[in-house]
Design a protein around this motif. Sequence first.
Motif, PDB file in Angstrom:
ATOM      1  N   CYS A  35       0.850  -1.175   0.000  1.00 12.88           N
ATOM      2  CA  CYS A  35       0.000   0.000   0.000  1.00 12.88           C
ATOM      3  C   CYS A  35       0.894   1.236   0.000  1.00 12.88           C
ATOM      4  O   CYS A  35       2.104   1.145   0.154  1.00 12.88           O
ATOM      5  CB  CYS A  35      -0.919   0.020   1.220  1.00 12.88           C
ATOM      6  N   CYS A  36       0.291   2.382  -0.185  1.00 13.03           N
ATOM      7  CA  CYS A  36       1.058   3.626  -0.137  1.00 13.03           C
ATOM      8  C   CYS A  36       0.226   4.691   0.570  1.00 13.03           C
ATOM      9  O   CYS A  36      -0.984   4.564   0.705  1.00 13.03           O
ATOM     10  CB  CYS A  36       1.459   4.079  -1.544  1.00 13.03           C
ATOM     11  N   TYR A  37       0.905   5.727   1.017  1.00  8.34           N
ATOM     12  CA  TYR A  37       0.257   6.803   1.756  1.00  8.34           C
ATOM     13  C   TYR A  37      -0.138   7.934   0.812  1.00  8.34           C
ATOM     14  O   TYR A  37       0.467   8.122  -0.238  1.00  8.34           O
ATOM     15  CB  TYR A  37       1.187   7.340   2.844  1.00  8.34           C
ATOM     16  N   ALA A  38      -1.164   8.682   1.192  1.00  7.51           N
ATOM     17  CA  ALA A  38      -1.564   9.849   0.406  1.00  7.51           C
ATOM     18  C   ALA A  38      -0.374  10.813   0.338  1.00  7.51           C
ATOM     19  O   ALA A  38       0.339  10.994   1.326  1.00  7.51           O
ATOM     20  CB  ALA A  38      -2.759  10.534   1.053  1.00  7.51           C
ATOM     21  N   PRO A  39      -0.140  11.425  -0.813  1.00  7.63           N
ATOM     22  CA  PRO A  39       1.070  12.232  -0.994  1.00  7.63           C
ATOM     23  C   PRO A  39       0.983  13.638  -0.403  1.00  7.63           C
ATOM     24  O   PRO A  39       0.971  14.634  -1.113  1.00  7.63           O
ATOM     25  CB  PRO A  39       1.205  12.275  -2.521  1.00  7.63           C
ATOM     26  N   THR A  40       0.920  13.723   0.933  1.00  9.64           N
ATOM     27  CA  THR A  40       1.021  15.027   1.584  1.00  9.64           C
ATOM     28  C   THR A  40       2.495  15.325   1.813  1.00  9.64           C
ATOM     29  O   THR A  40       3.338  14.429   1.726  1.00  9.64           O
ATOM     30  CB  THR A  40       0.280  15.033   2.935  1.00  9.64           C
ATOM     31  N   ILE A  41       2.817  16.562   2.135  1.00 14.47           N
ATOM     32  CA  ILE A  41       4.224  16.898   2.372  1.00 14.47           C
ATOM     33  C   ILE A  41       4.736  16.153   3.596  1.00 14.47           C
ATOM     34  O   ILE A  41       5.880  15.698   3.620  1.00 14.47           O
ATOM     35  CB  ILE A  41       4.433  18.431   2.496  1.00 14.47           C
ATOM     36  N   SER A  42       3.894  15.959   4.607  1.00 11.71           N
ATOM     37  CA  SER A  42       4.336  15.241   5.796  1.00 11.71           C
ATOM     38  C   SER A  42       4.581  13.761   5.515  1.00 11.71           C
ATOM     39  O   SER A  42       5.582  13.195   5.949  1.00 11.71           O
ATOM     40  CB  SER A  42       3.308  15.390   6.920  1.00 11.71           C
TER      41      SER A  42
END
Length: 187
Positions: A51-58
């Motif tokens: 899976c991957c994380y939503a691409p926020t700056i954090s």
Amino acid sequence: MYWTIFPISLSLVSFIGTWSIYGLAVNNNHVCSLGDWSGNNFCRGNQSTDCCYAPTISSSGAKLPENSLFTATINAGSFLFLLFCIFNHAHIIEKHGCHSMLSRFAMVFGVVAAMGAFIAGNCNPRDLPLLHYLGAAISFLCVCFYTVLLTALTRKCVLTGYEKILYPLRIVSTVVQAIVTICCIFF
């Protein structure tokens, strides 16, 4: 007047740093691509594989090696913003001492925003999420107040002669920033 290089430098550092961090995170499969908004493979709960994380700056700057660049970019940006706030205050005091109190309030909000960004940049969101998001929230809220005060000062003080152009642009950007900040808080 040479201090005006700070906002330009801040913009360049932020733009180049943010996209470099995102590029590293996508390349290392730490965040989803901006083109993949389906949400089918977003990490949820305790899931951390396939899976991957939503691409926020954090989230883009949470894992190594992009975490080092994240910290450097945020530190450089917060330092440049701090310098801009101090030099802008000095410029207003030099030209329009009668607005020193409003300028001082703006500078205080700017300094606190820079410190919040410094905290957010140096506290990894995976290891110290409370401090990271607290620093980010302080920074976002204080920058919001700073831009409101800076817009008011633009209306009251003639510093460069471009205020007739800057004032409407600052009103629009301040309103957009306030709406985005409020939406981020409630959604």
